[in-house]
Design a protein around this motif. Structure first.
Motif, PDB file in Angstrom:
ATOM      1  N   ASN A 276       2.577  20.296  -6.798  1.00 21.85           N
ATOM      2  CA  ASN A 276       2.039  19.260  -5.918  1.00 21.85           C
ATOM      3  C   ASN A 276       2.434  17.858  -6.366  1.00 21.85           C
ATOM      4  N   GLU A 277       2.566  17.644  -7.675  1.00 29.34           N
ATOM      5  CA  GLU A 277       3.049  16.354  -8.154  1.00 29.34           C
ATOM      6  C   GLU A 277       4.461  16.092  -7.638  1.00 29.34           C
ATOM      7  N   PHE A 278       5.295  17.127  -7.694  1.00 30.88           N
ATOM      8  CA  PHE A 278       6.660  17.007  -7.170  1.00 30.88           C
ATOM      9  C   PHE A 278       6.635  16.730  -5.672  1.00 30.88           C
ATOM     10  N   LEU A 279       5.787  17.483  -4.930  1.00 31.95           N
ATOM     11  CA  LEU A 279       5.734  17.314  -3.483  1.00 31.95           C
ATOM     12  C   LEU A 279       5.214  15.931  -3.101  1.00 31.95           C
ATOM     13  N   ARG A 280       4.279  15.407  -3.855  1.00 32.86           N
ATOM     14  CA  ARG A 280       3.762  14.071  -3.556  1.00 32.86           C
ATOM     15  C   ARG A 280       4.861  13.013  -3.628  1.00 32.86           C
ATOM     16  N   ARG A 281       5.776  13.209  -4.559  1.00 33.55           N
ATOM     17  CA  ARG A 281       6.895  12.267  -4.646  1.00 33.55           C
ATOM     18  C   ARG A 281       7.812  12.395  -3.429  1.00 33.55           C
ATOM     19  N   ARG A 282       7.732  13.514  -2.744  1.00 40.98           N
ATOM     20  CA  ARG A 282       8.494  13.719  -1.506  1.00 40.98           C
ATOM     21  C   ARG A 282       7.638  13.411  -0.267  1.00 40.98           C
ATOM     22  N   GLY A 283       6.428  12.913  -0.491  1.00 41.00           N
ATOM     23  CA  GLY A 283       5.575  12.536   0.629  1.00 41.00           C
ATOM     24  C   GLY A 283       4.854  13.685   1.286  1.00 41.00           C
ATOM     25  N   LYS A 284       4.509  14.704   0.500  1.00 42.00           N
ATOM     26  CA  LYS A 284       3.854  15.895   1.042  1.00 42.00           C
ATOM     27  C   LYS A 284       2.794  16.382   0.051  1.00 42.00           C
ATOM     28  N   VAL A 285       1.856  17.185   0.535  1.00 39.89           N
ATOM     29  CA  VAL A 285       0.875  17.792  -0.353  1.00 39.89           C
ATOM     30  C   VAL A 285       0.394  19.105   0.256  1.00 39.89           C
ATOM     31  N   ILE A 286       0.224  20.131  -0.599  1.00 31.33           N
ATOM     32  CA  ILE A 286      -0.343  21.411  -0.191  1.00 31.33           C
ATOM     33  C   ILE A 286      -1.666  21.589  -0.929  1.00 31.33           C
ATOM     34  N   SER A 287      -2.274  22.751  -0.799  1.00 28.17           N
ATOM     35  CA  SER A 287      -3.590  22.983  -1.393  1.00 28.17           C
ATOM     36  C   SER A 287      -3.549  24.171  -2.337  1.00 28.17           C
TER      37      SER A 287
ATOM     38  N   MET B 225       0.846  -1.194   0.000  1.00 28.37           N
ATOM     39  CA  MET B 225       0.000   0.000   0.000  1.00 28.37           C
ATOM     40  C   MET B 225       0.885   1.249   0.000  1.00 28.37           C
ATOM     41  N   GLU B 226       0.545   2.220  -0.856  1.00 30.00           N
ATOM     42  CA  GLU B 226       1.316   3.458  -0.931  1.00 30.00           C
ATOM     43  C   GLU B 226       1.159   4.248   0.356  1.00 30.00           C
ATOM     44  N   GLU B 227       2.249   4.759   0.868  1.00 28.96           N
ATOM     45  CA  GLU B 227       2.202   5.540   2.099  1.00 28.96           C
ATOM     46  C   GLU B 227       1.547   6.887   1.835  1.00 28.96           C
ATOM     47  N   ALA B 228       0.641   7.292   2.720  1.00 26.62           N
ATOM     48  CA  ALA B 228      -0.066   8.557   2.547  1.00 26.62           C
ATOM     49  C   ALA B 228       0.888   9.722   2.751  1.00 26.62           C
ATOM     50  N   PRO B 229       0.708  10.814   1.989  1.00 25.97           N
ATOM     51  CA  PRO B 229       1.581  11.967   2.152  1.00 25.97           C
ATOM     52  C   PRO B 229       1.264  12.738   3.428  1.00 25.97           C
ATOM     53  N   MET B 230       2.241  13.503   3.891  1.00 26.38           N
ATOM     54  CA  MET B 230       2.004  14.429   4.989  1.00 26.38           C
ATOM     55  C   MET B 230       1.118  15.554   4.459  1.00 26.38           C
ATOM     56  N   LEU B 231       0.042  15.830   5.173  1.00 26.54           N
ATOM     57  CA  LEU B 231      -0.964  16.774   4.695  1.00 26.54           C
ATOM     58  C   LEU B 231      -0.694  18.184   5.216  1.00 26.54           C
ATOM     59  N   PHE B 232      -0.383  19.089   4.302  1.00 33.92           N
ATOM     60  CA  PHE B 232      -0.271  20.518   4.619  1.00 33.92           C
ATOM     61  C   PHE B 232      -1.449  21.237   3.956  1.00 33.92           C
TER      62      PHE B 232
ATOM     63  N   THR C 230      -6.343  16.948   8.473  1.00 33.83           N
ATOM     64  CA  THR C 230      -4.938  17.095   8.809  1.00 33.83           C
ATOM     65  C   THR C 230      -4.373  15.745   9.266  1.00 33.83           C
ATOM     66  N   TYR C 231      -3.068  15.715   9.394  1.00 35.96           N
ATOM     67  CA  TYR C 231      -2.356  14.510   9.830  1.00 35.96           C
ATOM     68  C   TYR C 231      -2.873  14.042  11.189  1.00 35.96           C
ATOM     69  N   VAL C 232      -3.155  12.749  11.299  1.00 40.48           N
ATOM     70  CA  VAL C 232      -3.604  12.140  12.554  1.00 40.48           C
ATOM     71  C   VAL C 232      -2.482  11.262  13.092  1.00 40.48           C
ATOM     72  N   PRO C 233      -1.994  11.516  14.307  1.00 40.94           N
ATOM     73  CA  PRO C 233      -0.933  10.671  14.870  1.00 40.94           C
ATOM     74  C   PRO C 233      -1.347   9.206  14.910  1.00 40.94           C
ATOM     75  N   GLU C 234      -0.397   8.331  14.715  1.00 44.63           N
ATOM     76  CA  GLU C 234      -0.697   6.903  14.622  1.00 44.63           C
ATOM     77  C   GLU C 234      -1.392   6.382  15.878  1.00 44.63           C
TER      78      GLU C 234
END
Length: 363
Positions: A310-321, A1-8, A13-17
């Motif tokens: 955002n495509e670039f950031l997704r490859r780094r595990g991040k996403v903005i809006s 399963m693909e790891e979800a990106p960090m949500l900015f 928002t990001y939920v702690p495990e």
């Protein structure tokens, strides 16, 4: 399963495990002693987060549901809606959809609403029973001066109720329900509280509860008086989202362990960092002096392709809006709320800088 990106992003928002895992606890009955014990643990911590000694409630809904609750319970005929962004506009639409007369005072997107403007608007609508105001507009990155607005209204129009959308500010910026004299403050679980979506919370003043007794046709699901009657015995009127409440039970501990003031300060520092960065490389959409502590709206003065970024950031595990509504493409938004930490912000800004300097060609 693909790891979800960090949500900015403005939410969810990001939920702690450990908070997410809490949802997997064995189910309990909502009319059981175990649920009453959970209820009685949640309420005082929720009061602490809202900074109130008054009534607090939770429902299985988004914050939008509590917009409707505020209107149906606390407005017999007329409300004044303060608008400086998309969510103020939407609350106005909710008032109209519920058959209320809804006057409007609006300012340009990117501007804050001033206390003196609210007093002037109420002078033009002296039959308004309440005002609605969005504390923090995520469509524009503007934080309205809520304490000052509330003080001005309480002085000039002491009978007018103050209804507040704190969806993207509660837990991330100073908000004092009792000290500021606020009557109805609502928020959602998936913003600064860093919980999964699906819960909405509110704080309700005693005078608002008294006003609800005078308002007919309050509806069924969001009737505050029914909620209060059940709350007095440690229950909810309908089956609650118990798994989400297990998560809230853990996350409220985490919030208060960090300390509410310390949490506010962390958000303020992250906002200052992002806004200084944005000022150097782009421009800020929100006016100076009224910029959000939880989200920065950046004017796209360089005309960048936000989707490509955002495509670039997704490859780094991040996403903005991207920008919201009419601001799509003209702005982009970086949320710094919830469990986002300063080191997360530094990593994000470094990645965006790399892309701006030519990394957009990297694969």
């Amino acid at each position: 399963m693909e790891e979800a990106p960090m949500l900015f992003i403005p939410g969810p928002t990001y939920v702690p495990e450990e908070v997410a895992r809490a949802q997997a606890r064995p189910m309990i009955g909502h009319r059981s002693r175990e649920f009453t014990a959970l209820f009685e643990r949640l309420i005082p911590r929720l009061q602490a987060i809202f900074r109130t000694r008054g009534r607090v409630f939770f429902v299985a809904a988004s914050g939008t549901g509590l917009w409707e609750a505020a209107i149906r319970n606390l407005v017999r005929r007329k409300v004044l809606c303060l608008i400086n962004g998309a969510f103020g506009e939407r609350w106005h639409q909710v008032a109209l959809a519920n058959g209320k007369e809804a006057a409007v005072f609006s300012v340009a997107w990117g501007q804050a609403i001033r206390p003196e403007q609210v007093v002037e608007a109420l002078s033009a609508h002296p039959d308004a029973e309440a005002i609605t105001v969005v504390h923090n507009e995520t469509s524009t990155g503007v934080m309205n001066p809520l304490a000052e607005i509330a003080a001005a209204v309480r002085q000039a129009f002491p009978d007018v109720l103050i209804l507040v959308d704190a969806v993207s500010s509660l837990g991330g910026a100073p908000l004092e329900t009792d000290a500021w004299g606020l009557d109805f403050v609502l928020t959602s679980s998936q913003k600064c509280l860093a919980l999964p979506p699906g819960l909405a919370f509110c704080a309700v003043s005693e005078r608002a509860m008294e006003k609800a007794k005078e308002v007919p046709h309050r509806g069924y699901y969001f009737d505050l008086l029914t909620m209060a009657r059940y709350a007095d015995r440690g229950e909810t009127p309908a089956t609650p989202a118990i798994s989400l409440l297990f998560a809230a039970d853990r996350q409220f501990d985490r919030i208060l362990e960090e300390g509410l003031e310390a949490r506010w300060e962390r958000h303020r520092r992250m906002a200052e960092r992002v806004q200084a960065w944005a000022s150097e490389r782009f421009a800020l959409f929100a006016e100076d002096g009224h910029r959000s502590w939880t989200l920065t709206c950046v004017s796209n003065t360089r005309g960048i392709d936000i989707s490509a970024l955002n495509e670039f950031l997704r490859r780094r595990g991040k996403v903005i809006s991207s920008g919201y509504g009419p601001l799509k493409g003209k702005t982009f938004r970086i949320a710094h709320m919830g469990e986002i930490q300063p080191h997360h912000i530094e990593a994000l800004l470094a990645d965006i800088d790399e892309w701006l300097e030519g990394g957009q060609k990297a694969r």
